[in-house]
Design a protein around this motif. Structure first.
Motif: not given
Length: 272
Positions: A186-211
């Motif tokens: 029953l958590l399928g939709p919630g897992l998908v929504a959460t993983s998408v937003f978490a993916f975007i956050t990590a995918w676009n991160e620049f500051l830590f990757a640069k340092v």
């Protein structure tokens, strides 16, 4: 009828407003070199060319940076989802001392700006001898996305009646079996929504990757993208084409899970 038409017009205007930067990026990438930034910018590139995309694709380090970004992002998000769902179930289903304070702490952790965490994270990775290793980015992105995953998934778990788990346990399932056979599906939709937003956050991160990463062989796509700006100027056409390529993995993932994504966002909006 008039109200419905007005709502449609407002919705269309908002959609165009948010889509225009993407349109600008794509049209800039299709314009010939030297004409990307001009005073008489054409909204429709009549002299479209794929030269900038070829330049971005063949630029040294693109494929290795793409692989690094996928490896770091998927590993961190998967770990954050696994740990986050266990934390969400604990916060939702178990009554323990300090639960409200712990939930509040998870919310406060999401408010911390990345810049405030930069120096502590740098010192920690240096002491752990993980500086300039991709594993340092995995740990950082895991720590950054975990509070969001746990907090969001807690809302979805709260939306699932506990009576369903109790009924499964009455029928012979243990607590883990009830979670695995009843709650988790029953958590399928919630897992998908959460993983998408978490993916975007990590995918676009620049500051830590640069340092934290200085080697060109280990850099991620956001850092590689900054290479289009040099001391001799900025290749805007190549940068726009590279930005368009940069959005493809996240866009493909979103298109695959968009139906469950919409269901998850709607469910999470009404459950606390």
């Amino acid at each position: 009828m008039l109200k419905k038409s007005a709502a449609n017009v407002v919705g269309l205007a908002l959609a165009l407003f948010f889509l225009f930067p993407t349109y600008w990026m794509i049209t800039s990438a299709l314009k010939p070199k030297g004409t990307t930034i001009t005073s008489d910018y054409d909204l429709i590139p009549f002299s479209a060319t794929l030269t900038n995309f070829v330049t971005a694709w063949t630029k040294p380090g693109f494929l290795s940076s793409l692989g690094n970004s996928l490896l770091v992002t998927l590993t961190a998000v998967l770990a954050a989802i696994v740990v986050g769902i266990t934390a969400a179930v604990a916060m939702s289903r178990f009554a323990f001392r300090g639960r409200k304070s712990f939930v509040l702490l998870m919310l406060v952790a999401q408010m911390a700006p990345f810049e405030a965490l930069l120096i502590p994270m740098f010192l920690m990775m240096r002491d752990l001898q993980l500086y300039e290793h991709l594993s340092s980015l995995v740990l950082v992105y895991f720590a950054v996305t975990l509070p969001f995953c746990a907090w969001t998934l807690r809302g979805f778990v709260n939306g699932i009646p506990i009576e369903l788990e109790e009924a499964a346990m009455v029928d012979g399932c243990g607590r883990w079996g009830a979670f695995q056979k009843v709650t988790l599906p029953l958590l399928g939709p919630g897992l998908v929504a959460t993983s998408v937003f978490a993916f975007i956050t990590a995918w676009n991160e620049f500051l830590f990757a640069k340092v934290l990463i200085r080697s060109q062989d280990s850099e991620t796509l956001p850092v590689w993208l900054s290479g289009f700006q040099t001391a001799f100027g900025t290749d805007w056409g190549g940068a726009m084409a590279a930005s368009a390529l940069f959005t493809v993995p996240a866009l493909v993932f979103f298109l695959i899970v968009q139906r469950k994504m919409v269901a998850g966002v709607t469910a999470g909006a009404v459950k606390g």
